[in-house]
Design a protein around this motif. Structure first.
Motif, short mmCIF file in Angstrom:
data_model
loop_
_atom_site.label_atom_id
_atom_site.label_comp_id
_atom_site.label_asym_id
_atom_site.label_seq_id
_atom_site.Cartn_x
_atom_site.Cartn_y
_atom_site.Cartn_z
N MET A 181 0.84 -1.20 0.00
CA MET A 181 0.00 0.00 0.00
C MET A 181 0.87 1.25 0.00
SD MET A 181 -3.01 0.98 2.72
CE MET A 181 -1.96 1.60 4.03
N LYS A 182 0.60 2.17 -0.92
CA LYS A 182 1.35 3.42 -0.94
C LYS A 182 0.99 4.24 0.30
CE LYS A 182 2.40 3.99 -5.81
NZ LYS A 182 2.33 4.91 -6.98
N PRO A 183 2.02 4.82 0.92
CA PRO A 183 1.72 5.53 2.17
C PRO A 183 1.11 6.90 1.94
CG PRO A 183 4.05 5.75 1.63
CD PRO A 183 3.44 4.84 0.59
N ASP A 184 0.24 7.27 2.85
CA ASP A 184 -0.15 8.68 2.95
C ASP A 184 0.97 9.31 3.78
OD1 ASP A 184 -1.08 11.12 3.94
OD2 ASP A 184 -3.17 10.47 3.91
N ILE A 185 1.90 9.97 3.08
CA ILE A 185 3.13 10.43 3.74
C ILE A 185 2.83 11.33 4.93
CG2 ILE A 185 5.23 11.82 3.43
CD1 ILE A 185 5.43 10.65 0.62
N LYS A 186 1.83 12.18 4.77
CA LYS A 186 1.48 13.09 5.87
C LYS A 186 0.96 12.30 7.08
CE LYS A 186 -1.14 17.29 6.90
NZ LYS A 186 -2.11 18.29 6.38
N GLU A 187 0.12 11.32 6.83
CA GLU A 187 -0.46 10.52 7.90
C GLU A 187 0.62 9.70 8.61
OE1 GLU A 187 -2.81 8.66 10.60
OE2 GLU A 187 -3.35 10.40 9.35
N ILE A 188 1.51 9.06 7.82
CA ILE A 188 2.58 8.27 8.41
C ILE A 188 3.54 9.15 9.21
CG2 ILE A 188 4.53 6.71 7.96
CD1 ILE A 188 1.87 5.40 7.43
N THR A 189 3.83 10.33 8.69
CA THR A 189 4.71 11.27 9.40
C THR A 189 4.12 11.64 10.76
OG1 THR A 189 5.57 12.18 7.32
CG2 THR A 189 5.85 13.53 9.30
N ILE A 190 2.82 11.87 10.80
CA ILE A 190 2.16 12.19 12.07
C ILE A 190 2.30 11.01 13.04
CG2 ILE A 190 -0.10 12.56 13.15
CD1 ILE A 190 -0.85 14.19 10.59
N GLN A 191 2.10 9.80 12.52
CA GLN A 191 2.24 8.61 13.37
C GLN A 191 3.66 8.45 13.90
OE1 GLN A 191 0.24 4.91 12.16
NE2 GLN A 191 -0.72 6.06 10.51
N LEU A 192 4.65 8.75 13.04
CA LEU A 192 6.05 8.69 13.46
C LEU A 192 6.35 9.72 14.55
CD1 LEU A 192 7.68 8.23 9.95
CD2 LEU A 192 7.82 6.57 11.83
N GLU A 193 5.78 10.92 14.39
CA GLU A 193 5.99 11.98 15.40
C GLU A 193 5.34 11.60 16.72
OE1 GLU A 193 4.39 15.33 13.32
OE2 GLU A 193 6.28 15.75 12.26
N TRP A 194 4.13 11.00 16.67
CA TRP A 194 3.46 10.55 17.89
C TRP A 194 4.26 9.45 18.58
CZ3 TRP A 194 -0.10 12.65 20.81
CH2 TRP A 194 -0.98 13.57 20.27
N HIS A 195 4.86 8.57 17.76
CA HIS A 195 5.66 7.49 18.32
C HIS A 195 6.91 8.04 19.02
CE1 HIS A 195 7.22 3.44 18.76
NE2 HIS A 195 8.34 3.77 18.15
N GLN A 196 7.50 9.06 18.41
CA GLN A 196 8.67 9.69 19.03
C GLN A 196 8.31 10.29 20.40
OE1 GLN A 196 10.72 12.41 16.47
NE2 GLN A 196 12.37 12.77 17.92
N ILE A 197 7.16 10.93 20.46
CA ILE A 197 6.70 11.50 21.74
C ILE A 197 6.43 10.38 22.74
CG2 ILE A 197 4.80 12.76 22.84
CD1 ILE A 197 4.55 14.33 20.13
N TRP A 198 5.83 9.28 22.24
CA TRP A 198 5.53 8.13 23.10
C TRP A 198 6.80 7.57 23.73
CZ3 TRP A 198 6.60 2.80 22.66
CH2 TRP A 198 5.84 1.96 23.49
N ILE A 199 7.86 7.49 22.95
CA ILE A 199 9.14 6.99 23.47
C ILE A 199 9.75 7.98 24.45
CG2 ILE A 199 11.55 6.50 22.83
CD1 ILE A 199 10.46 5.08 20.35
N GLU A 200 9.76 9.25 24.06
CA GLU A 200 10.40 10.27 24.90
C GLU A 200 9.71 10.44 26.24
OE1 GLU A 200 10.37 13.64 22.33
OE2 GLU A 200 12.19 13.04 21.23
#
Length: 203
Positions: free
Chosen positions: A1-20
């Motif tokens: 599946m081609k990514p919705d780059i904006k949506e995936i980027t938001i998920q990556l940013e949320w994951h970074q916050i989750w880790i931090e």
């Protein structure tokens, strides 16, 4: 599946916050069946994530921390993973064909039916990993450390095993020095002796 780059980027940013924030804020990354080849993953943590059946083929992830993640069925074909950390990750059914995994860490990882055909695992840390029906055919395991690792039904035909370390401390149950279609199975001490001989001289 081609990514919705904006949506995936938001998920990556949320994951970074989750880790931090140690899980107090943000949200753990969980994606499935996403083609990540067009994403710039260099700025985002990928450890402690669920990234299943995704495509990482041919991208640069050297020194990337992917530890304690579930990466089952994802593909890393011809991916640069030199120095990457897969410690305590589940990479079962993943495909690392022709990948550069030099000096990577796969300690305590789970590699059931994982494919490493023609992959370069020179100096890799495989300590205490579980390798069950793992395919290392024509892979380079030069000076790899397999202490406390479990090998069962592991395919090793054509693999370069010179200098492999920790054979005496590993749990060598069985290896296949033939092919899936025409297996040549060595078990227990016979398998250990074969590995020992290969580690000393890969002729």
């Amino acid at each position: 599946m081609k990514p919705d780059i904006k949506e995936i980027t938001i998920q990556l940013e949320w994951h970074q916050i989750w880790i931090e924030t140690l899980g107090e804020l943000g949200e753990k990354l969980g994606i499935d069946e996403v083609d990540l080849r067009s994403m710039n993953l260099s700025h985002y943590p990928l450890d402690q994530a669920n990234i299943t059946d995704c495509i990482f083929d041919g991208i640069d992830l050297n020194n990337k921390d992917l530890s304690s993640s579930s990466l089952c069925s994802s593909t890393f074909i011809s991916t640069n993973l030199e120095g990457a950390d897969f410690g305590k990750s589940n990479v079962s059914y993943a495909d690392f064909t022709n990948a550069n995994i030099k000096a990577a860490r796969l300690a305590d990882s789970e590699c059931i039916k994982t494919v490493f055909i023609k992959a370069d695992l020179s100096d890799a840390n495989l300590v205490a990993g579980l390798f069950d029906e793992t395919d290392f055919r024509n892979a380079v395991l030069l000076n790899a450390d397999i202490r406390l690792a479990t090998f069962e039904s592991v395919l090793l035909n054509g693999a370069i095993l010179t200098g492999i370390r920790g054979i005496e401390e590993a749990f060598i149950k069985s290896i296949n020095i033939g092919s899936p279609e025409h297996p040549i199975i060595l078990t227990d001490e016979k398998a250990r002796i074969w590995l020992r001989n290969k580690s000393m001289n890969n002729e």
